[in-house]
Every structure is written in C-alpha cells, then in structure tokens.
Scaffold this motif. Structure first.
Motif, short mmCIF file in Angstrom:
data_model
loop_
_atom_site.label_atom_id
_atom_site.label_comp_id
_atom_site.label_asym_id
_atom_site.label_seq_id
_atom_site.Cartn_x
_atom_site.Cartn_y
_atom_site.Cartn_z
N GLY A 332 0.81 -1.22 0.00
CA GLY A 332 0.00 0.00 0.00
C GLY A 332 0.84 1.26 0.00
N ALA A 333 1.90 1.27 0.83
CA ALA A 333 2.79 2.43 0.88
C ALA A 333 3.51 2.62 -0.46
N PHE A 334 3.93 1.51 -1.07
CA PHE A 334 4.62 1.57 -2.36
C PHE A 334 3.70 2.16 -3.43
N LEU A 335 2.47 1.65 -3.50
CA LEU A 335 1.51 2.12 -4.50
C LEU A 335 1.12 3.58 -4.26
N GLY A 336 0.94 3.94 -2.99
CA GLY A 336 0.57 5.32 -2.66
C GLY A 336 1.67 6.30 -3.04
N CYS A 337 2.91 5.93 -2.73
CA CYS A 337 4.03 6.80 -3.09
C CYS A 337 4.19 6.90 -4.61
N ALA A 338 3.95 5.78 -5.30
CA ALA A 338 4.04 5.79 -6.76
C ALA A 338 2.96 6.68 -7.36
N ALA A 339 1.77 6.64 -6.76
CA ALA A 339 0.65 7.43 -7.28
C ALA A 339 0.90 8.93 -7.19
N VAL A 340 1.62 9.36 -6.12
CA VAL A 340 1.89 10.80 -5.95
C VAL A 340 3.31 11.16 -6.38
N LYS A 341 3.99 10.17 -7.00
CA LYS A 341 5.32 10.37 -7.59
C LYS A 341 6.37 10.79 -6.56
N LYS A 342 6.39 10.09 -5.43
CA LYS A 342 7.46 10.28 -4.46
C LYS A 342 8.74 9.64 -4.99
N LYS A 344 12.18 7.42 -5.22
CA LYS A 344 12.27 5.99 -4.97
C LYS A 344 12.72 5.64 -3.55
N GLU A 345 13.53 6.51 -2.91
CA GLU A 345 13.97 6.22 -1.54
C GLU A 345 12.77 6.16 -0.58
N VAL A 346 11.79 7.03 -0.82
CA VAL A 346 10.57 7.02 0.00
C VAL A 346 9.66 5.88 -0.44
N ARG A 347 9.45 5.75 -1.73
CA ARG A 347 8.54 4.75 -2.28
C ARG A 347 8.95 3.32 -1.90
N ASN A 348 10.23 3.03 -1.98
CA ASN A 348 10.69 1.65 -1.78
C ASN A 348 10.76 1.22 -0.32
N TYR A 349 10.89 2.18 0.62
CA TYR A 349 11.18 1.78 1.99
C TYR A 349 10.21 2.30 3.04
N LEU A 350 9.24 3.13 2.64
CA LEU A 350 8.29 3.67 3.63
C LEU A 350 7.50 2.54 4.31
N GLY A 351 7.11 1.53 3.54
CA GLY A 351 6.32 0.43 4.10
C GLY A 351 7.01 -0.30 5.23
N LEU A 352 8.34 -0.37 5.20
CA LEU A 352 9.08 -1.04 6.27
C LEU A 352 8.90 -0.32 7.61
N ALA A 353 8.82 1.00 7.57
CA ALA A 353 8.69 1.78 8.80
C ALA A 353 7.27 1.76 9.36
N LEU A 354 6.31 1.26 8.59
CA LEU A 354 4.90 1.23 9.04
C LEU A 354 4.49 -0.14 9.56
N ILE A 355 5.44 -1.05 9.71
CA ILE A 355 5.12 -2.41 10.14
C ILE A 355 4.70 -2.52 11.61
N PRO A 356 5.36 -1.82 12.56
CA PRO A 356 5.03 -2.01 13.98
C PRO A 356 3.54 -1.78 14.28
N GLN A 357 3.02 -2.58 15.20
CA GLN A 357 1.63 -2.41 15.64
C GLN A 357 1.53 -2.82 17.10
N ALA A 358 1.14 -1.89 17.96
CA ALA A 358 1.00 -2.24 19.38
C ALA A 358 -0.04 -1.36 20.06
N GLY A 359 0.37 -0.16 20.51
CA GLY A 359 -0.47 0.64 21.40
C GLY A 359 -1.90 0.86 20.97
N VAL A 360 -2.11 1.51 19.83
CA VAL A 360 -3.45 1.85 19.37
C VAL A 360 -4.26 0.58 19.09
N ALA A 361 -3.65 -0.39 18.39
CA ALA A 361 -4.35 -1.62 18.04
C ALA A 361 -4.76 -2.40 19.28
N ILE A 362 -3.87 -2.48 20.28
CA ILE A 362 -4.19 -3.20 21.51
C ILE A 362 -5.30 -2.49 22.26
#
Length: 480
Positions: A332-342, A344-362
């Motif tokens: 999703g992060a890759f496609l979103g960045c591609a859609a707004v033409k970010k 490649k450094e942002v497009r290729n690696y933003l999704g890795l930084a969005l992986i953690p899930q704890a506080g809000v989800a719990i």
C-alpha cells in the motif's frame, strides 16, 4: 498458595490486595525490561510478556478481580498515546504536501485492511463480523519504535517528514474504519439488518468527538497560559481524564478526540515542552496497560480451534495476520508513493517503517472485546496481542533498516559533520587533524546520556515547583 495468601490479606484489608498486586505488576514489568534491553527489544514486548507469565494462564500471580478492575486502563492509555500523536499533526507541515500524505495513508491503511479481510473471510473462513473488525484493526500503526530509532540516528529528510505525517493520519483512518466495522459487526451478531445509518452514524460520532477534542485543546491552551509547570501537568491530565470519562459514558473511543486535543494545542501554541512532560509522566500508566493486556492473553485459546469464529486456530490466524498485514502495509505504501510520484527512496522503503503495531491496536482491541463480548471478544484481543509481540520483535529492525536504506542517516563519518579542510591561514589540514575535529564536533552535538529531553522537561518542572514553594516560605508575613 498465592490465592491463599491473597485471601488472608483480603480478610484484613481488601485495599491491600489491590495495592500489592499493582506493585507486583510494576516491579515485574520493570525487571522484564532488563531482560529485553539486553536483547535490544522495546519495553512494550517486556510488558506484554510479563502479563502473560504472571496471568491466570501461567503463574496466576494476580487476582482475577484486580484484572477485571483495571479494565478502564485501555481508555486512559489510548488517551495518552493519542494526545502524544497529535504533536506530529502540524498544519504547517501538512499544508506543503497534504494531498500526497493523505493519498499515501489511504493506500497503505486500506490495502492492509483489504488483504486481511480477504485472508480471514475468504481463505480462513472466519466469521464475517469478526473478519470485519480484525481487518479494520490492521490499518493501525504503532510509531513508537520508529520514533525511537529516528531520535537515536538523528535521521532527517523527505523520508522522515513523510513518515511522521503518514503516521499522524494513519490512526485516524484506522479509528474511523474500526468504528464502522464494530458497529456493523454488533448488528450482525444481534442479527439485525444493517442500515445506512449503521455505517454513517459512527463516522458522524467520530467527527463530533474530533470536534469536541478540538474544543478541549483550545480550553487547555487558555488554562495553561502563565501557569507553573506542575500546574500545567495537573490541568492537562485532568482534561485528558475528563475527556476519557465523557467518551466512556457515551461508549465511544477517546482516541480521535485526544488526538484532536493534542493537534489543536500544538498548532495554537507551538509548545512541545508539555508533550515532553507527558511523555515522561506516562510510562507507569502504559506499563500497567500493556501488562494488563498480557494478563488477558489466553494461551489455551491460542492453540485451540476457534469454533465460535471459524475452523482455524488462533495461532494460525495470528501468524497469517502478522505476515499478510506486512505485505499490505508495504504494498500500500509503495503504490501510494508511486501514485503521488514520491522519489524511490521514500517509495521503496516507507512500508518497512509502518510495520510495527501495538499501542493503538491493543487499545482498540480491548475496547472491541467489550463490544463483541464472549469468546469472539477474547479471540480478537488474543490475536492482536500475539501478533503485536511479533511486530515489536520485527519493528525496530525494520524501522532502522528503512531509515538506512532511504539514506535518511549515514554511518559514514565524513557525512555526519562538515569541517573545514584548511586552516585559517589557508594551509591544508592533515587527515588526522580532520578526523579529530570531526570527532570533537560529533561529541559536542551528542545529547547527554544521563538524561533525555522528556526527563529534562519533567525535572525542570519539578525544580520550578520547588523554587516557587521555597520563595513562598521566605516571603515575610503581611502586617495588618
């Protein structure tokens, strides 16, 4: 033996049972962080594991009535987490590329939710209502480990700016989708026909909560003007608790409103010192919340077949949820960045930084468990807790990797600080002289190891309070 000991204590003083249990939770939670620190794992992992170990399904060190009595902690913890998130929702930053950020956020949040729904309902054949709620929770992101890594590496640039803004909006999308999902799910469970109002009313309620939170943020600004630091902290916590109480009375999540409160306050005052004080005050509350979440973790249910929601075991659901959500976030992060033409450094690696899930989800899972009730509610909380432990193991590594690969920080000494390669007299410095000067500059820029910004803000407030009290004592009495 523990039960007998608690029974004897309760005969003399019921309050002592609660106080001892809370003390035990905090002490054991702290001791577990000593272990996870050596393994370079976040404190959240230590707290959840502590809750599991001392809970009714392992050592059974905490009375059940204490566990049930701490149910309100999820609302308060969410309030602190959400208020802190509001600090990063700065209008000045969003004005520059708000459309791009919203687009990226919608792509990464909704893609993760969509893939989880496909997995749970169509592949694992879980209950429709349960699948809807679990897929909505997949949108939520916990930025704590990423934020910690950003501070440690002093990363900066377009990647970091995009990440902070996406995280700020991400949990709004998660809450709205969760609110709709839980409302529809409850109607399904009650075997009621789902109407248009069942979908529209949660959105309207959340918008009203968001507006009310903004009002509280404005009131906070007015009340905190020209106040001493200790009173600022008291007023802030009082307003957060009051807002939580209102939301609990109405049966809605305080997340969006508290986020709005923090957003309005930071944008109207630009006062980040208050957030540092709150961050230093909140760890004991968050410890109790995460340990309490671990106490509710049902190990037996994890390996048993979840007949009430489908034919798959919760262990299988947890592991597949963990893996598929990662795919959804990254894609999703890759496609979103591609859609707004970010770039490649942002497009290729933003999704890795969005992986953690704890506080809000719990926190949302805890509230959702109350709404769904029974085995379905317990299963929801168990899956989110089990996957959160996995996310907290992988999150810090992925966060640091994303910052490194996106070139948001460097490990090369010559790129960390700039120095003049010639002296004032125009002579060229030797390689050794340049190296020594770079090291000295880095040492000057490093923050002190003994105290961090949050602790410094809290300490300054304590010193200010002490000075004011001391000066009051020294004032001569007024003569009448």
């Amino acid at each position: 033996m523990i039960d007998n000991l608690y029974a004897k204590i309760e005969e003399t003083s019921p309050e002592a049972t609660i106080i001892i249990a809370i003390s035990l939770i905090m002490l054991l939670g702290f001791l577990m962080t000593r272990v996870t620190k050596k393994l370079k794992l976040p404190n959240v992992t230590a707290y959840i594991v502590t809750g599991i170990l001392i809970g009714p399904f392992c050592l059974d060190l905490i009375p059940q009535k204490v566990i049930e009595g701490m149910d309100f902690l999820s609302d308060i913890a969410l309030a602190f987490i959400a208020f802190g998130t509001g600090e990063f929702f700065r209008f000045s930053a969003l004005k520059k590329n708000g459309f791009k950020i919203v687009t990226i956020t919608l792509f990464e949040a909704l893609t993760a939710s969509f893939l989880i729904f496909i997995l749970t309902y169509f592949i694992l054949r879980l209950d429709l209502a349960f699948s809807m709620v679990l897929s909505a929770l997949a949108a939520a992101t916990a930025p704590a480990s990423t934020m910690m890594t950003i501070r440690q590496t002093r990363a900066k640039g377009d990647f970091v700016d995009t990440l902070l803004q996406v995280v700020a909006i991400d949990n709004i999308v998660a809450l709205v989708s969760y609110s709709i999902a839980i409302s529809v799910a409850v109607s399904f469970i009650a075997k009621k026909a789902v109407s248009f109002s069942d979908i529209l009313s949660p959105v309207a309620i959340n918008m009203a909560v968001f507006a009310l939170g903004g009002v509280f943020g404005f009131i906070m600004k007015l009340l905190l003007q020209k106040r001493s630091s200790d009173n600022r902290l008291i007023i802030t916590i009082a307003l957060l608790f009051a807002f939580c109480g209102i939301c609990a009375f109405l049966g809605i999540s305080p997340l969006l409103g508290c986020m709005s409160m923090g957003t309005v306050y930071i944008n109207s005052t630009d006062d980040d010192k208050l957030f540092k004080q709150i961050n230093y005050f909140s760890p004991p509350i968050l410890l109790l919340f995460f340990v309490r979440s671990g106490l509710s973790f049902d190990l037996g249910a994890l390996v048993a077949t979840a007949s009430a929601i489908g034919k798959s075991s919760l262990l299988v659901v947890s592991i597949t949820y963990f893996a598929v959500r990662i795919v959804g976030k990254y894609a999703g992060a890759f496609l979103g960045c591609a859609a707004v033409k970010k770039k490649k450094e942002v497009r290729n690696y933003l999704g890795l930084a969005l992986i953690p899930q704890a506080g809000v989800a719990i926190g949302l899972a805890s509230i959702g468990a109350r709404s769904l009730g029974g085995y379905m509610g317990s299963a929801l909380e168990t899956i989110i807790l089990a996957s959160s432990v996995l996310y907290e193991l992988a999150g810090p590594v992925c966060a640091k990797l994303s910052l490194y690969l996106s070139k948001s920080y460097s490990t090369k000494l010559e790129e960390l600080v700039a120095v003049d390669e010639t002296t004032e007299g125009g002579e060229k410095k030797t390689s050794l002289e340049i190296l020594i000067e770079r090291i000295q500059k880095i040492q000057e820029e490093l923050p002190g190891h003994d105290i961090n910004e949050d602790e410094q803000a809290f300490t300054n407030a304590a010193v200010e309070h002490f000075d004011s009290m001391y000066n009051m004592r020294r004032r001569p009495p007024k003569h009448r």
